[in-house]
Design a protein around this motif. Structure first.
Motif, PDB file in Angstrom:
ATOM      1  N   ALA A  68       0.840  -1.195   0.000  1.00 31.57           N
ATOM      2  CA  ALA A  68       0.000   0.000   0.000  1.00 31.57           C
ATOM      3  C   ALA A  68       0.877   1.247   0.000  1.00 31.57           C
ATOM      4  CB  ALA A  68      -0.924  -0.010   1.211  1.00 31.57           C
ATOM      5  N   GLY A  69       0.675   2.127  -0.972  1.00 33.42           N
ATOM      6  CA  GLY A  69       1.443   3.359  -1.051  1.00 33.42           C
ATOM      7  C   GLY A  69       2.615   3.303  -2.013  1.00 33.42           C
ATOM      8  N   THR A  70       2.939   2.115  -2.537  1.00 33.37           N
ATOM      9  CA  THR A  70       4.061   2.011  -3.474  1.00 33.37           C
ATOM     10  C   THR A  70       3.617   2.327  -4.895  1.00 33.37           C
ATOM     11  OG1 THR A  70       4.922   0.173  -2.137  1.00 33.37           O
ATOM     12  CG2 THR A  70       5.883   0.473  -4.342  1.00 33.37           C
ATOM     13  N   MET A  71       4.444   3.104  -5.596  1.00 37.18           N
ATOM     14  CA  MET A  71       4.236   3.297  -7.035  1.00 37.18           C
ATOM     15  C   MET A  71       5.200   2.363  -7.765  1.00 37.18           C
ATOM     16  SD  MET A  71       2.539   5.027  -9.393  1.00 37.18           S
ATOM     17  CE  MET A  71       1.879   6.504  -8.587  1.00 37.18           C
ATOM     18  N   VAL A  92      -2.383  -5.483  -3.807  1.00 32.42           N
ATOM     19  CA  VAL A  92      -1.705  -5.265  -2.523  1.00 32.42           C
ATOM     20  C   VAL A  92      -1.783  -3.796  -2.099  1.00 32.42           C
ATOM     21  CG1 VAL A  92      -0.163  -7.245  -2.844  1.00 32.42           C
ATOM     22  CG2 VAL A  92       0.571  -4.967  -3.643  1.00 32.42           C
ATOM     23  N   GLY A  93      -2.636  -3.038  -2.770  1.00 31.27           N
ATOM     24  CA  GLY A  93      -2.809  -1.627  -2.394  1.00 31.27           C
ATOM     25  C   GLY A  93      -1.799  -0.701  -3.048  1.00 31.27           C
ATOM     26  N   THR A  95       0.162   1.036  -6.573  1.00 29.49           N
ATOM     27  CA  THR A  95      -0.317   1.727  -7.771  1.00 29.49           C
ATOM     28  C   THR A  95       0.610   1.413  -8.937  1.00 29.49           C
ATOM     29  OG1 THR A  95      -1.128   3.504  -6.352  1.00 29.49           O
ATOM     30  CG2 THR A  95      -0.943   4.000  -8.704  1.00 29.49           C
ATOM     31  N   THR A 187      -8.152   4.315  -3.206  1.00 32.00           N
ATOM     32  CA  THR A 187      -6.716   4.137  -3.473  1.00 32.00           C
ATOM     33  C   THR A 187      -6.502   3.987  -4.978  1.00 32.00           C
ATOM     34  OG1 THR A 187      -6.200   3.162  -1.330  1.00 32.00           O
ATOM     35  CG2 THR A 187      -4.807   2.490  -3.177  1.00 32.00           C
ATOM     36  N   ALA A 188      -5.459   4.665  -5.475  1.00 34.48           N
ATOM     37  CA  ALA A 188      -5.171   4.589  -6.913  1.00 34.48           C
ATOM     38  C   ALA A 188      -4.650   3.202  -7.272  1.00 34.48           C
ATOM     39  CB  ALA A 188      -4.150   5.653  -7.293  1.00 34.48           C
ATOM     40  N   TYR A 205      -4.585   9.740 -11.766  1.00 27.60           N
ATOM     41  CA  TYR A 205      -4.466   8.581 -10.891  1.00 27.60           C
ATOM     42  C   TYR A 205      -5.848   7.941 -10.765  1.00 27.60           C
ATOM     43  CZ  TYR A 205       0.319   9.827  -9.588  1.00 27.60           C
ATOM     44  OH  TYR A 205       1.678  10.079  -9.604  1.00 27.60           O
TER      45      TYR A 205
END
Lengths: 547, 547
Positions: A68-71, A92-93, A95, A187-188, A205
């Motif tokens: 979560a939060g990783t691009m 897994v959250g 992007t 979440t994107a 996004y």
């Protein structure tokens, strides 16, 4: 916003794009995914097997710290691993950043830095692009590592990249089950960057929610189901291939992934379309035209009567639509949208049954239009101040859009108010909506002349002038005017030795244009300026204009 | 729940069920709504006109105080005003209470009181029910006023109701535009009460979000589009007619509303189905069977080859499916769901293309199953402790469901934990899921024998016993057992003068049942107890059983 009696339903069950793969793997486990690898060979797998690989990938992500939060960027063609990443990354959250491999290198560097991509997944054939990127300080400051996607043993790949992993090594021997968690729906799941003619690429996004609803929307608009075979032809790094891959999975359809192809081997795509019995494919006229040429050269025309060829980018030429229909039975479906709209907002599926008797010419003309809005999005045409114009087929306005899969901002870009108005996104496209609800574009906003608070279509006017027998070529531009803001000026190239006056032009335009719309000046020239690719260079005309 | 990078999309654009009418009125303004009034006459209107009447109604609601937070009941058949209220009530943030006119009077009183309905819209033909309700103190304590729906002048209606308004008078001369506001998507748009065999009706409050997603889900499952003509035959007061009216509007389909009908004038429904070219209709086998009989009696069978007849409630008999198919080309589509599931969660649209060669008998057998889960809902079968069972076609378990249109509680009813498990709703239905993903129900949970942590299907066992040539009738019940919880006991009626022993039964069941599953006792009886409607009275058998 009004708030009433609460419901008893599962309203906190989030809309997750990866849930469609779960659905396909449990309800359509044996449904085939046919895919072409970089060496040109075709392979077959199925949704159950794909889901197991995605689970293995999720375990690998845990190890790499992708969550979560990783691009996470992807540089790949329309191949299987790209398709897996479409679901694995959002599951897994994280992007997934679509890296358009055709972007100018400086723009691609900008996109990686602006999105703060931490990992990049790259196909072996695109290592040169990745290696070029990796030399840039902006990229090195954000990208922690690279994952190379190849069928070869990793020992056979040599690269200057640092912190390199190999996709197949990463997933090998991992458990084929994973303890999936829900992802908050705003979440994107994907990030894309749109490349305008001016300025830096702008980040859009896409949320899990917006892509989920877009998926259901286009399934409906195209009537996609598990009896379909779907081939995403539009690059999967370009507006998520218009959501066609996600819709195929949600529908439980067979999928055919054509891998890497160019104009030179478009025959491979055409062959797959025929031999695999593809019923839904997407592309631009520039892609479908050579496919039609390929089919025309075959000894026997194939029966593609179930096929819906979803065509975007520009209005499909009549010859293309008729050519496919007459030769194969395939239907070209014109669809409309933009990066900012996920992208599909309208589609021209079948002609509405209640339009009365239409001639064949009228039917084809109608099929060229951008079609009917997809249920879920709101579309209107509006004047420059945002006031809605009538759906009368003649009032010309800018296309405004809003809805769950329309963007309401650009990622970390403050100065973009001109693209939004009161919750609506302004497309910059100009057209009419007919009383029957069809959108028909006439211009890009920059080609429209704004005169006295009204719009004049330069393209319509040029077509009108060309109706005069003495005219060979014509270009109409808007020039500054103190009183009316802009006024039209026509540049005309007469046919050899012929004479053309302003009065001639006024007369030929008289039927279609009001008097106040007629060009104030008609300038006779020997030729019109053109760009390097042969398009009319109106920018130059405007720049050179002086009263 | 995982939370990652925020999106740039219109994620706060709420999913509102009334938006589908806005869509239909702007994109399909001229599309017909054909409707039958209480006097049997047919009328025609269109979406644009309906939308104008809904706007007028919204103005009337403002005057009556019907808005966000108001519960408004409807007592009506499948008529136009009922259809209008489907969209008008939610459009102002209010909640429409479905009043099942076939409920026992005491239950209807309970429903009105429990839901705190403030207004009731009642068709003139149902005034006697309303007047009976209005005499009850519980109803008088909550209902502020009544709105009578009739084509007659209000002066011709006499009623004992107090504070009575008339629908047509209320909307007459109101503005045809309304300044619509968005409704927060978890606000309930509809409320329905389910009638179990025990206890009071239980309230299920459908959210705008859940109905919106259900609508897109069934449009996809049934491939509904604007070339369809849709007739909601299932009462619109019963689980919102399975969401078929909403899906028709979202699709921009023609709609045919059959008004009031009973078994006696089912021919009117059949005639409309044929003459209006209906392509989608819903109902139970008990409705479709007399329609088929009517068609059989016609001099010439109509071509209904585009028609999908969505059939719920019970497994459609083979004769019904084949009868429609052979005579008219219409396809019966078995769908499955419950009040708690909006209701559609699975549908048996077309046979999956990758099942290999199936005999005709196998194909029909497959078509009888409840079908494939609709994309968007999760379905599993589980053992009594909630552990998922394999999708192997033989493991029998209770059907568990979760997703955005599955209920997670009952309205203001604390003691209902037994129906929920870890976020899933327990259907009480028992069946298998095949490896190809098809749900096939075998029993209701109360007809299943729970023995040693496993389940034995009483219906399967009864069918097995009937294979013995000497057996005329059979019933199998579960009886309490200290060690195994329950054990099966078979009651058998032999054919005249024949002899049947436990060993005979064990032998005939031997192929299909494990040894531990065989009934411990076979009790020979002269006849089996039946209920007033002729169904086996297993409740009585269980009550009378003593070791």
């Amino acid at each position: 916003m009004l708030r009433g009696i609460p419901s008893t339903m599962g309203d906190d069950y989030p809309l997750n794009i990866s849930s469609f793969l779960t659905h396909a793997a449990t309800v359509f486990p044996d449904t085939e995914i046919v895919h072409r690898s970089i060496d040109g060979a075709w392979h077959r797998t199925d949704y159950a097997q794909m889901r197991r690989r995605v689970a293995q990938l999720a375990h690998a992500f845990d190890e790499l710290g992708i969550g979560a939060g990783t691009m996470a960027g992807v540089l790949d063609w329309n191949q299987l691993r790209h398709f897996e990443l479409y679901f694995a990354v959002p599951s897994v959250g994280a992007t997934m950043l679509q890296m358009n491999l055709r972007l100018a290198p400086a723009d691609l560097v900008y996109v990686v830095e602006h999105s703060q991509a931490e990992w990049v997944f790259v196909d072996e054939s695109l290592l040169p692009i990745a290696e070029q990127l990796a030399q840039k300080e902006e990229v090195r400051s954000t990208v922690k590592g690279w994952v190379v996607m190849t069928d070869k043993p990793s020992s056979e790949i040599s690269t200057s990249l640092e912190n390199v992993h190999f996709y197949e090594d990463l997933i090998a021997d991992r458990p084929e089950e994973y303890d999936w968690q829900f992802v908050e729906e705003t979440t994107a799941c994907y990030a894309g960057y749109t490349t305008g003619t001016t300025g830096r690429p702008k980040g859009i996004y896409y949320s899990n929610r917006s892509m989920y609803l877009h998926t259901l929307g286009i399934m409906n608009a195209l009537k996609m189901g598990y009896t379909d075979t779907v081939m995403p032809v539009t690059p999967m790094f370009h507006v998520v291939s218009w959501g066609i891959p996600q819709a195929a999975v949600a529908a439980g359809a067979r999928v055919v992934l054509p891998g890497r192809f160019t104009a030179d081997n478009i025959g491979d795509v055409a062959e797959a379309l025929i031999s695999e019995g593809v019923t839904v494919a997407n592309g631009a006229p520039s892609l479908f035209a050579p496919i039609l040429e390929y089919i025309k050269a075959l000894p026997e025309a194939p029966d593609l009567s179930r096929a819906r060829l979803v065509s975007g980018a520009t209005e499909p030429p009549l010859s293309l639509m008729k050519g496919f229909s007459d030769l194969t039975g395939a239907q070209i479906i014109h669809a409309y949208g933009a990066s900012e709209t996920s992208p599909v907002v309208s589609a021209n599926w079948q002609i509405k049954p209640d339009l009365g008797e239409l001639s064949e010419a009228e039917r084809w003309d109608l099929k060229r239009a951008q079609g009917l809005p997809v249920a879920g999005v709101e579309m209107k045409i509006a004047d420059p101040t945002g006031v809605e114009l009538p759906r009368d087929g003649t009032s010309v306005g800018e296309v405004f859009l809003r809805g769950p899969w329309i963007t309401t901002s650009y990622h970390q870009l403050a100065d973009n108010d001109e693209r939004f108005h009161d919750g609506w996104w302004r497309s910059g496209d100009v057209g009419v909506i007919t009383p029957a609800g069809y959108l028909k574009l006439t211009d890009r906003l920059k080609d429209v002349i704004k005169s006295g608070g009204e719009w004049i279509s330069s393209i319509d006017m040029e077509n009108g002038i060309l109706d005069h027998p003495n005219v060979l070529e014509a270009a109409v531009i808007g020039v500054p005017d103190e009183k009316y803001q802009e006024r039209p000026v026509a540049y005309v190239v007469p046919r050899d030795g012929q004479d053309v006056t302003r009065e001639d032009i006024a007369e030929v335009l008289g039927e279609r244009f009001a008097k106040w719309q007629l060009p104030d000046q008609v300038i006779i020239v020997e030729e019109l300026p053109r760009t390097s690719v042969g398009k009319l260079d109106k920018k130059l005309l405007r720049a050179n204009w002086s009263e």
